[in-house]
Design a protein around this motif. Sequence first.
Motif, PDB file in Angstrom:
ATOM      1  N   SER A 334       0.820  -1.216   0.000  1.00  0.00           N
ATOM      2  CA  SER A 334       0.000   0.000   0.000  1.00  0.00           C
ATOM      3  C   SER A 334       0.854   1.267   0.000  1.00  0.00           C
ATOM      4  CB  SER A 334      -0.931   0.009   1.212  1.00  0.00           C
ATOM      5  OG  SER A 334      -0.190   0.107   2.417  1.00  0.00           O
ATOM      6  N   GLY A 335       2.161   1.122  -0.213  1.00  0.00           N
ATOM      7  CA  GLY A 335       3.029   2.291  -0.303  1.00  0.00           C
ATOM      8  C   GLY A 335       3.479   2.841   1.023  1.00  0.00           C
ATOM      9  N   GLN A 336       3.617   1.980   2.033  1.00  0.00           N
ATOM     10  CA  GLN A 336       4.043   2.417   3.364  1.00  0.00           C
ATOM     11  C   GLN A 336       5.301   1.643   3.784  1.00  0.00           C
ATOM     12  OE1 GLN A 336       0.646   2.672   6.279  1.00  0.00           O
ATOM     13  NE2 GLN A 336      -0.496   1.744   4.594  1.00  0.00           N
ATOM     14  N   PRO A 337       6.432   1.885   3.139  1.00  0.00           N
ATOM     15  CA  PRO A 337       7.627   1.099   3.459  1.00  0.00           C
ATOM     16  C   PRO A 337       8.127   1.291   4.882  1.00  0.00           C
ATOM     17  CG  PRO A 337       8.171   2.929   2.007  1.00  0.00           C
ATOM     18  CD  PRO A 337       6.677   2.856   2.059  1.00  0.00           C
ATOM     19  N   ASP A 338       7.995   2.500   5.434  1.00  0.00           N
ATOM     20  CA  ASP A 338       8.447   2.727   6.809  1.00  0.00           C
ATOM     21  C   ASP A 338       7.613   1.910   7.796  1.00  0.00           C
ATOM     22  OD1 ASP A 338      10.484   4.501   6.103  1.00  0.00           O
ATOM     23  OD2 ASP A 338       9.114   6.213   6.101  1.00  0.00           O
ATOM     24  N   ALA A 339       6.302   1.927   7.597  1.00  0.00           N
ATOM     25  CA  ALA A 339       5.420   1.145   8.475  1.00  0.00           C
ATOM     26  C   ALA A 339       5.702  -0.343   8.316  1.00  0.00           C
ATOM     27  CB  ALA A 339       3.964   1.448   8.154  1.00  0.00           C
ATOM     28  N   ALA A 340       5.986  -0.772   7.079  1.00  0.00           N
ATOM     29  CA  ALA A 340       6.285  -2.186   6.837  1.00  0.00           C
ATOM     30  C   ALA A 340       7.542  -2.605   7.581  1.00  0.00           C
ATOM     31  CB  ALA A 340       6.454  -2.435   5.340  1.00  0.00           C
ATOM     32  N   PHE A 341       8.563  -1.744   7.563  1.00  0.00           N
ATOM     33  CA  PHE A 341       9.801  -2.076   8.276  1.00  0.00           C
ATOM     34  C   PHE A 341       9.560  -2.151   9.779  1.00  0.00           C
ATOM     35  CE2 PHE A 341      14.235  -0.623   9.647  1.00  0.00           C
ATOM     36  CZ  PHE A 341      14.725  -1.923   9.646  1.00  0.00           C
ATOM     37  N   GLU A 342       8.747  -1.240  10.304  1.00  0.00           N
ATOM     38  CA  GLU A 342       8.420  -1.295  11.736  1.00  0.00           C
ATOM     39  C   GLU A 342       7.724  -2.608  12.079  1.00  0.00           C
ATOM     40  OE1 GLU A 342       9.390   0.800  14.170  1.00  0.00           O
ATOM     41  OE2 GLU A 342      10.566   1.719  12.559  1.00  0.00           O
TER      42      GLU A 342
END
Length: 389
Positions: A334-342
């Motif tokens: 969904s275009g949220q790489p920072d949230a995915a890494f968290e």
Amino acid sequence: MADHPGHRIAARRQSRRLTQRDLATAAHLSLGMIRHIEQGTRAPSPSALESIAAARGVDPARLDPAFAGTGHRVHAALPSISAAIAGYDIRLDPPGRRREELRRAVATAVVQRLAAQYGLIAGAAPALLRDTLALLHHSAGEQREDAARLVAAAARCADAVAYKYGAHDLSARLIDVMRWAAVQSADPVLQTSVAYTSAETYLAAHAYRLGQAALEQALDASPAPVTDAAAAARGALFMRTAVVAARAGAAGAAYDHLERAGTLAVGLVEGVYLGTAFGPSSVRIHEVAVAVSLGQDHIGRALDVARAWKPGNEVPAERRSGFYVEVGRAQLWSGQPDAAFESLKVARRLAPQHVREHPWAREDVEKIRRIKRADAESLSAFAEWIGAV
């Protein structure tokens, strides 16, 4: 620094109300070494870390997420696991341990499996398989049925190691042992539970349509849920069938199976039944798994669940870790790489070895690194740890 493995070792020791001398004695290390490790003035060597972890009954990666030695130990143990089941249906010598001792050892292995402590399981699995199989062959009547359940549980623990570390042929053989033991037990609920694990064979082969058909046949043969254990076994099988159907692209069937799992979870306390976690929280976790397995058109449902709810300690660490891996994939799509890494970092804290061997986690970290051109140090360290670089 607060993230030093010595601080984790000290915290775990203190939570058990042990002195540094107690830990040194149990780990066969010097008191001075334990003091320096806990103070952070000395990094534990791989052998020292394994000794401390073994003394405390945890996987070394729980004390130091950067630890990479578990994989070597697991792969070294796989031939011995294979040898232990080579003639599983042949009667030889009696077991080297008494029934109650074996029962405790199997229970310990199940706890380790649910916590994704694969290194500890790998070390114990060959002897555990040999002894439980010998117990089965030297038992009769109700004692034989009881021994068959122990064999199935021991084989499932060994299978968790084989499957996670890519030994899929050995995993399939261990599932054959489980099926054989379930027949020996004459327990239809155990047979339903074994069918849940058998899905791994189809998942590993990407034979999703075939797997869906096989699991649906197992559902048709499963007993009516007249007890909590029977309801949990049938409900867990519905959950697993939902995921396999989703991988096959059968959205309608996947959501139908998931709904039926939810119906069986009503009134059940989230818990571990016959070695499988089931209950309302597990069904919700599988709602995320189904949505992610169906692909990007369904990730809104996964993200909705993740925004409204998080699994708690009522769910085993491995399953909670899997939830965050799958949420991370939905966030990345969904275009949220920072949230995915968290999310991946949370998954790693919960069950490091589970994440390290998870192909989706490795793929997603690689993609996050390509997106994040600044290449933050923490992301690079995570990618190196998981083998993405």
